[in-house]
Design a protein around this motif. Structure first.
Motif, mmCIF file in Angstrom:
data_model
loop_
_atom_site.group_PDB
_atom_site.id
_atom_site.type_symbol
_atom_site.label_atom_id
_atom_site.label_comp_id
_atom_site.label_asym_id
_atom_site.label_seq_id
_atom_site.Cartn_x
_atom_site.Cartn_y
_atom_site.Cartn_z
ATOM 1 N N ASP A 200 -64.657 -36.961 60.379
ATOM 2 C CA ASP A 200 -63.380 -36.521 59.825
ATOM 3 C C ASP A 200 -63.492 -35.081 59.348
ATOM 4 O O ASP A 200 -64.500 -34.687 58.751
ATOM 5 N N PHE A 201 -62.456 -34.294 59.620
ATOM 6 C CA PHE A 201 -62.354 -32.909 59.165
ATOM 7 C C PHE A 201 -61.077 -32.777 58.346
ATOM 8 O O PHE A 201 -59.984 -32.978 58.880
ATOM 9 N N THR A 202 -61.183 -32.449 57.071
ATOM 10 C CA THR A 202 -59.999 -32.189 56.252
ATOM 11 C C THR A 202 -59.670 -30.704 56.362
ATOM 12 O O THR A 202 -60.420 -29.848 55.881
ATOM 13 N N MET A 203 -58.554 -30.399 57.031
ATOM 14 C CA MET A 203 -58.200 -29.014 57.328
ATOM 15 C C MET A 203 -57.018 -28.548 56.476
ATOM 16 O O MET A 203 -56.040 -29.277 56.300
ATOM 17 N N TYR A 204 -57.118 -27.329 55.975
ATOM 18 C CA TYR A 204 -56.052 -26.700 55.184
ATOM 19 C C TYR A 204 -55.483 -25.513 55.956
ATOM 20 O O TYR A 204 -56.211 -24.718 56.533
ATOM 21 N N ASN A 205 -54.160 -25.428 55.969
ATOM 22 C CA ASN A 205 -53.462 -24.367 56.689
ATOM 23 C C ASN A 205 -52.910 -23.348 55.688
ATOM 24 O O ASN A 205 -51.961 -23.630 54.965
ATOM 25 N N PRO A 206 -53.466 -22.131 55.650
ATOM 26 C CA PRO A 206 -52.986 -21.121 54.712
ATOM 27 C C PRO A 206 -51.755 -20.366 55.209
ATOM 28 O O PRO A 206 -51.208 -19.517 54.494
ATOM 29 N N LYS A 207 -51.327 -20.654 56.428
ATOM 30 C CA LYS A 207 -50.218 -19.913 57.025
ATOM 31 C C LYS A 207 -48.866 -20.433 56.530
ATOM 32 O O LYS A 207 -48.762 -21.535 55.987
ATOM 33 N N ALA A 208 -47.847 -19.626 56.782
ATOM 34 C CA ALA A 208 -46.478 -19.998 56.399
ATOM 35 C C ALA A 208 -45.795 -20.807 57.496
ATOM 36 O O ALA A 208 -44.593 -21.081 57.406
ATOM 37 N N PHE A 209 -46.526 -21.182 58.521
ATOM 38 C CA PHE A 209 -45.977 -21.978 59.622
ATOM 39 C C PHE A 209 -46.991 -23.066 59.975
ATOM 40 O O PHE A 209 -48.193 -22.916 59.752
ATOM 41 N N PRO A 210 -46.527 -24.197 60.515
ATOM 42 C CA PRO A 210 -47.456 -25.275 60.881
ATOM 43 C C PRO A 210 -48.357 -24.847 62.042
ATOM 44 O O PRO A 210 -47.951 -24.055 62.897
ATOM 45 N N VAL A 211 -49.581 -25.373 62.053
ATOM 46 C CA VAL A 211 -50.540 -25.068 63.116
ATOM 47 C C VAL A 211 -50.918 -26.378 63.811
ATOM 48 O O VAL A 211 -51.585 -27.231 63.219
ATOM 49 N N PRO A 212 -50.500 -26.558 65.070
ATOM 50 C CA PRO A 212 -50.905 -27.756 65.812
ATOM 51 C C PRO A 212 -52.357 -27.632 66.283
ATOM 52 O O PRO A 212 -52.767 -26.579 66.781
ATOM 53 N N VAL A 213 -53.128 -28.705 66.098
ATOM 54 C CA VAL A 213 -54.492 -28.803 66.648
ATOM 55 C C VAL A 213 -54.421 -29.829 67.770
ATOM 56 O O VAL A 213 -54.266 -31.031 67.528
ATOM 57 N N SER A 214 -54.520 -29.350 69.004
ATOM 58 C CA SER A 214 -54.341 -30.246 70.143
ATOM 59 C C SER A 214 -55.590 -31.070 70.443
ATOM 60 O O SER A 214 -55.492 -32.193 70.949
ATOM 61 N N GLU A 215 -56.778 -30.529 70.131
ATOM 62 C CA GLU A 215 -57.986 -31.305 70.361
ATOM 63 C C GLU A 215 -59.163 -30.713 69.592
ATOM 64 O O GLU A 215 -59.187 -29.522 69.267
#
Length: 378
Positions: A200-215
């Motif tokens: 498991d990887f708990t990821m945080y997005n600092p951007k003002a827009f969503p970031v899709p992770v496709s794989e």
């Protein structure tokens, strides 16, 4: 002529019977195996040679050699027989003798042992049984059983709460694109074909827009032998200013482990384990493949399976001679682990942090001396 032959046969029978009776009555000293020493010999892509020395004591006061002996030897790991051999036509003189012989292990047994090892909570009982039989005395005497515990800890060092940046190094987006705040790993249900590791990887997005992770992709190597690779089965979207846990399953292909075993012995029982990751993310309408260098997991493992490994200096690390009244010395095992993380003082990026205020950790390396991978104990 026939009469002389008959008398000779009777004499031999009486002699053997007398010797056997003398042994039974204690008049003739009983041979015994005082210890057994094992070490690895040659190894190739299909088999491994195990060399053994049986230390035998023959207190027979008659001063004659005991002939017609056969030695039987077996090595098992968690009940999986790894090697078994018999040597016939052995002679021992009065006093102490050493009987050298070798057995061959089929490397295809390594995957079966591995499955039992993981199912048993990363623990293996290594057992060595040896015995000698005298056809002259019609008597068998065995060596004290050698039993050692093999324990490993392959993935716990991947469990981390250290914050690590994910940098795209691409002109379409500023770095870091994401942060990994936490990683964890546990074994899945192993079978004869594959050994799953659920990560498991708990990821945080600092951007003002969503970031899709496709794989999320991975490659597992042991001494540069690829023992597993693949990608996650589903995609995730990390919300703007938020975090999400990305789940992925890595698979060790058990059939490739016999090839790894050869390299482990060729490098004097040393293995460099490495798990590399990458992620595919979509930003500003473009999919970018990002190496997750900060999460590369490496570990160096050194073992001394029988306690008789010869180091580069030519000195034997530990001598293993089995007997019931003496304990087996503990070998020294050094394990170096690097998971690409930072030191424990690095703050964690959270959804309340801004992109400019989120800390960038520095990667570090930790060296520990512990039970390690395949460390042996009593």
């Amino acid at each position: 002529m026939f009469g002389k032959l008959k008398v000779g046969v009777i004499v031999v029978v009486l002699l053997v019977g007398t010797l056997g009776g003398a042994v039974a009555l204690g008049a003739v000293g009983t041979p015994s195996v005082s210890g057994v020493e094992n070490r690895f010999g040659g190894v190739n892509e299909t088999s491994t040679v195990i060399e053994s020395d049986l230390h035998v004591s023959n207190p027979n006061p008659l001063g004659v050699a005991l002939g017609g002996l056969s030695a039987d030897y077996a090595v098992s790991m968690n009940g999986v027989e790894m090697a078994h051999g018999v040597k016939s036509g052995v002679d021992i003189d009065r006093g102490n003798s050493t009987l050298p012989f070798s057995t061959t292990m089929d490397n295809e047994r390594i995957p079966a042992w591995w499955v039992s090892h993981i199912r048993n909570g990363e623990s293996t009982t290594l057992t060595v049984d040896a015995s000698v039989h005298s056809s002259l005395l019609d008597y068998s005497f065995g060596a004290p059983k050698v039993e050692r515990t093999v324990e490993t800890d392959l993935i716990s060092a991947f469990n981390s709460t250290e914050t690590r940046p994910v940098n795209a190094d691409a002109p379409v987006v500023s770095d870091p694109v994401l942060y990994v705040n936490e990683t964890s790993a546990q074994w899945g249900e192993v079978n004869e074909s594959v050994t799953p590791i659920d990560m498991d990887f708990t990821m945080y997005n600092p951007k003002a827009f969503p970031v899709p992770v496709s794989e999320i992709g991975y490659t597992i190597t042991m001494n540069d032998v690829t023992v597993g690779n693949g990608t996650s089965a589903q995609g995730y979207v990390i919300p703007a200013g938020g975090q999400r846990t990305v789940e992925t399953r890595t698979l060790v292909e058990n059939e490739r482990l016999d090839e790894w075993w050869v390299t482990h012995l060729e490098r004097n029982q040393r293995t460099d384990l490495e798990i590399d990751f990458y992620a595919k993310v979509r930003v500003t309408g473009e999919t970018i493949r990002i190496p997750l260098d900060e999460m590369t997991y490496t570990e160096t493992i050194e073992t001394d399976m029988f306690g008789t490994k010869v180091e580069a200096t030519g000195q034997t690390n530990v001598t293993s001679e089995s007997n019931e009244s003496a304990s087996t010395p503990e070998p020294t095992v050094t394990t170096t682990s690097t998971d690409g993380g930072s030191d424990s003082t690095t703050p964690t990026a959270t959804p309340t942090d801004t992109a400019s205020a989120t800390p960038t950790p520095e990667s570090g390396e930790t060296t520990t001396e512990d039970d390690g991978l395949l460390a042996l104990g009593r």
